[in-house]
Design a protein around this motif. Sequence first.
Motif, PDB file in Angstrom:
ATOM      1  N   GLU A  53      49.366  24.326   8.766  1.00  0.00           N
ATOM      2  CA  GLU A  53      48.242  23.832   9.541  1.00  0.00           C
ATOM      3  C   GLU A  53      47.882  22.422   9.080  1.00  0.00           C
ATOM      4  O   GLU A  53      47.988  22.093   7.900  1.00  0.00           O
ATOM      5  CB  GLU A  53      47.022  24.745   9.388  1.00  0.00           C
ATOM      6  N   THR A  84      52.087  15.805  11.894  1.00  0.00           N
ATOM      7  CA  THR A  84      53.028  16.466  12.801  1.00  0.00           C
ATOM      8  C   THR A  84      52.313  16.982  14.042  1.00  0.00           C
ATOM      9  O   THR A  84      52.807  16.848  15.165  1.00  0.00           O
ATOM     10  CB  THR A  84      53.728  17.629  12.071  1.00  0.00           C
ATOM     11  N   VAL A  85      51.137  17.580  13.848  1.00  0.00           N
ATOM     12  CA  VAL A  85      50.400  18.146  14.985  1.00  0.00           C
ATOM     13  C   VAL A  85      49.912  17.042  15.917  1.00  0.00           C
ATOM     14  O   VAL A  85      50.011  17.157  17.143  1.00  0.00           O
ATOM     15  CB  VAL A  85      49.218  18.995  14.486  1.00  0.00           C
ATOM     16  N   THR A  86      49.392  15.940  15.342  1.00  0.00           N
ATOM     17  CA  THR A  86      48.816  14.884  16.173  1.00  0.00           C
ATOM     18  C   THR A  86      49.833  13.871  16.661  1.00  0.00           C
ATOM     19  O   THR A  86      49.565  13.128  17.606  1.00  0.00           O
ATOM     20  CB  THR A  86      47.724  14.147  15.385  1.00  0.00           C
ATOM     21  N   ARG A  92      43.176  19.822  23.527  1.00  0.00           N
ATOM     22  CA  ARG A  92      44.253  19.627  24.494  1.00  0.00           C
ATOM     23  C   ARG A  92      44.374  18.136  24.741  1.00  0.00           C
ATOM     24  O   ARG A  92      43.482  17.515  25.324  1.00  0.00           O
ATOM     25  CB  ARG A  92      43.969  20.378  25.804  1.00  0.00           C
ATOM     26  N   LYS A  96      50.189  13.472  22.698  1.00  0.00           N
ATOM     27  CA  LYS A  96      50.587  12.735  21.511  1.00  0.00           C
ATOM     28  C   LYS A  96      50.996  11.315  21.883  1.00  0.00           C
ATOM     29  O   LYS A  96      51.267  11.031  23.065  1.00  0.00           O
ATOM     30  CB  LYS A  96      51.739  13.454  20.803  1.00  0.00           C
ATOM     31  N   LEU A 135      49.812  18.041  23.351  1.00  0.00           N
ATOM     32  CA  LEU A 135      49.217  18.495  22.097  1.00  0.00           C
ATOM     33  C   LEU A 135      48.311  19.675  22.425  1.00  0.00           C
ATOM     34  O   LEU A 135      47.360  19.532  23.194  1.00  0.00           O
ATOM     35  CB  LEU A 135      48.428  17.370  21.427  1.00  0.00           C
ATOM     36  N   ALA A 159      46.197  22.571  20.294  1.00  0.00           N
ATOM     37  CA  ALA A 159      45.803  22.994  18.944  1.00  0.00           C
ATOM     38  C   ALA A 159      44.428  23.634  18.983  1.00  0.00           C
ATOM     39  O   ALA A 159      43.666  23.458  19.941  1.00  0.00           O
ATOM     40  CB  ALA A 159      45.810  21.809  17.978  1.00  0.00           C
ATOM     41  N   LEU A 167      43.501  21.896  11.683  1.00  0.00           N
ATOM     42  CA  LEU A 167      44.094  21.758  13.012  1.00  0.00           C
ATOM     43  C   LEU A 167      45.346  22.630  13.062  1.00  0.00           C
ATOM     44  O   LEU A 167      46.332  22.363  12.359  1.00  0.00           O
ATOM     45  CB  LEU A 167      44.452  20.289  13.269  1.00  0.00           C
ATOM     46  N   ARG A 168      45.295  23.687  13.868  1.00  0.00           N
ATOM     47  CA  ARG A 168      46.423  24.622  13.954  1.00  0.00           C
ATOM     48  C   ARG A 168      47.142  24.436  15.286  1.00  0.00           C
ATOM     49  O   ARG A 168      46.537  24.530  16.357  1.00  0.00           O
ATOM     50  CB  ARG A 168      45.925  26.065  13.826  1.00  0.00           C
ATOM     51  N   ASP A 169      48.438  24.166  15.185  1.00  0.00           N
ATOM     52  CA  ASP A 169      49.256  23.947  16.379  1.00  0.00           C
ATOM     53  C   ASP A 169      49.453  25.285  17.092  1.00  0.00           C
ATOM     54  O   ASP A 169      50.006  26.233  16.522  1.00  0.00           O
ATOM     55  CB  ASP A 169      50.606  23.352  15.973  1.00  0.00           C
ATOM     56  N   SER A 187      50.995  25.401  20.105  1.00  0.00           N
ATOM     57  CA  SER A 187      52.015  25.189  21.138  1.00  0.00           C
ATOM     58  C   SER A 187      52.950  26.390  21.262  1.00  0.00           C
ATOM     59  O   SER A 187      53.252  26.821  22.387  1.00  0.00           O
ATOM     60  CB  SER A 187      52.815  23.919  20.842  1.00  0.00           C
TER      61      SER A 187
END
Length: 757
Positions: free
Chosen positions: A267, A288-290, A333, A336, A342, A344, A365-367, A369
């Motif tokens: 996360e 990575t998430v953002t 929502r 990127k 995105l 999360a 922030l938990r992905d 997807s």
Amino acid sequence: MIEPHSGCLFEGLFRLHLAVMLVLDPETLQVLDANDAALAFYGWTPGEIGFRGLGDICQDGPLCTLETLERCREGGGRVARCRHLAAGGEVRDVDIRISRIPSGERCVLFAVVSDVTALVRAENALRDSEERLRSICENTREGLFQVDLERRRYLWVNQAYARILGYESPGELLEAMEDPESQAWYSLEERERVMSVLLERGFLERHELRLRRRDGRAAWLSGSAWVVRGSGGEAARIEGVVEDITPRKRAEDERMLLATAVEQAAEGVAIVTGGSWLVEYANPAFGTVTGFERGEILGRDFFSLFGRGRQPLPSRDIREALLEGREWTGPVRDVKPGGQPLAAEAVFSPIRDATGRVGRAVVLLRDVSPLTRLENRLRRAQKLEAVGTLAGGIAHDFNNILTPILLNAEVGLQLVEQGDILRRPLEEIARAGGRARQLIRQVLVFSRQGDLRAERVDLAEIVREAARLLRERLPGNVALALDVDPESLPVLADPGLLHQVVVNLADNALHAMQEKGGVLGLRIMRRRGGCPEGAAESRQREGEHALLAVSDTGHGMDEALVERIFTPFFTTKRPGEGTGMGLSAVHGIIRSLGGGVRVESRLGEGSLFEVCLPLAGPVAPPGREPGGQRVLVVDAQAFSRRALAMILEGLGYKTTAMRDAAKALRVFARAPGRFRAVLAGEDLHGMSGRTFLKACRQAGRQSGLVLMADRDDEAQGRPAADAVVVKPVGAQALAQALDEALARAARRAGLATSSTE
């Protein structure tokens, strides 16, 4: 006064000697004579000599004078340390040595007095210093030690040092430490390294090392040590002071573990300043998430990282919640920087300082997807299920309508002569009806309502045969790349439908390359560990599978198109080029066989279809001879009954499949010898699987009973069944369960026969 006959020599020695000398009456301790040094020390005049006594000058009281009288009688003497009143009224510490000496017909006491005031003061100062040092050594929290290098043993340790190593007292440690090298050091390699540096340099400052506690645990110490050398310059002993830093080291390890965990967490984690909302820290997963590099995130306004999508973060609500000390949770929502979506879930939690004020916030922030993709696949599967159900119902009705059309067309063809003007229209009706019948068959396969003939077939051979047919009709601008595993890959399927799957996927690939050409790839291989991630509708996740991959280098598809390709009657071809049932039929066939289909595609790069099918179980061994043996299959799910029947028929058994448990029990009770085994699900229509199998055992003991459990809890099913198999059921596991159940039934029948005899 000393008599004149005593001699001039003695007179001179007595009078002029630098030591204080007194002549005392042995009975009264009165001063009979005093030399010049005594007169000066006590501040007397010669005329006062006869009027002074030892009791007048001794300040230690009558007991001291009485002890002198007692010891000096009968030729004795006394050596003592007293306090005497000296000249000027000063009290001095003295050593007095008194001897009994004969003098003519009488005896006198001869006393020599030494002033030891300075020595006593020095001794007292030394004693005070030693006491202070002892107090410091015993009460300090730092450990102190001395080690004899020759004997390699502790010479001395203080209380703190003993406590650090887990001993009650220094004496207990010194007694227990027979070999400090092996008992005190946690690592002999570390000892050799420390001793080498210490002996070379002569000292160590604030060095961290580990020693072994009495209970075997490591004690982290930070200390300084130095070498004390002997008179010849040799290293005689080591002295030092240490501090127990084990709690600090433990806290550092915990902080390091926490930092490592946050740094490596899946996360995204970020810390922002409350007032300015600048990002102070962000772990790699946050980037990575953002979609940002770490350097682009740090020092930047947090909310500026978002806002390119349609649903930006509600910064005002988040700020208000954190300033009030509340947590904020919500979806993110966005898009990127590279254009990827995105998705999360964000959690904002306040961080309070020592005063309770919210100064910072931590953001998790938990992905989601992958979860979003799973939800999309679930919706797609549900949609296809609904379409399949609708299409199946329509197909059955359409079959009822089509049957009289085809029958009447055939009757008409028999009634008209060759060359008749009506013959050609009748033939067109018959041909169109045949195409409609094939289309209905595909619809029924998609909706899993058609009759599927399952047998053990080699998928590799099916693909090779399809490749031979495809080569004959490949366009000149398309090449075929065939990669087939040389080993046999047996699956339980209808060979005709399996051939249709390969051809339909190949036709779809050829259509994608009809303008620019390219490479059509057919690859088949064995896969261990289940179907690929994302394979739609795959129920068999474990065990070995056969993987068929069909690829093309055509125009590719976007995500919206991929979402719709398995929908019946959906097609991108021009009118007259296709019915829209090719890929939907593939989807239905593979689902019916317990497999899955996975699609990868990018615009301008081509597509990849991966079909995953469970491998067939081993061929029944000759000793079992299942041929002709019938198995009663009872399960509430129609699809499960069909799938189990296919698997059992592939293993060589005959099957009778039923839904209603009460009806199935009546059928079994009428002729229990007809069924060699009974296979029952856990939740049946009308009763539980365990209750059903218990009733079957009472009706006939010679049949093997197998329970298909929903969860891996074999003990619950054992009292009712001879074997338990956990869903989803594979061919190999089912074959093993049947073998076990039949073996138990055979033993049970043998015991029953023996008891009867």
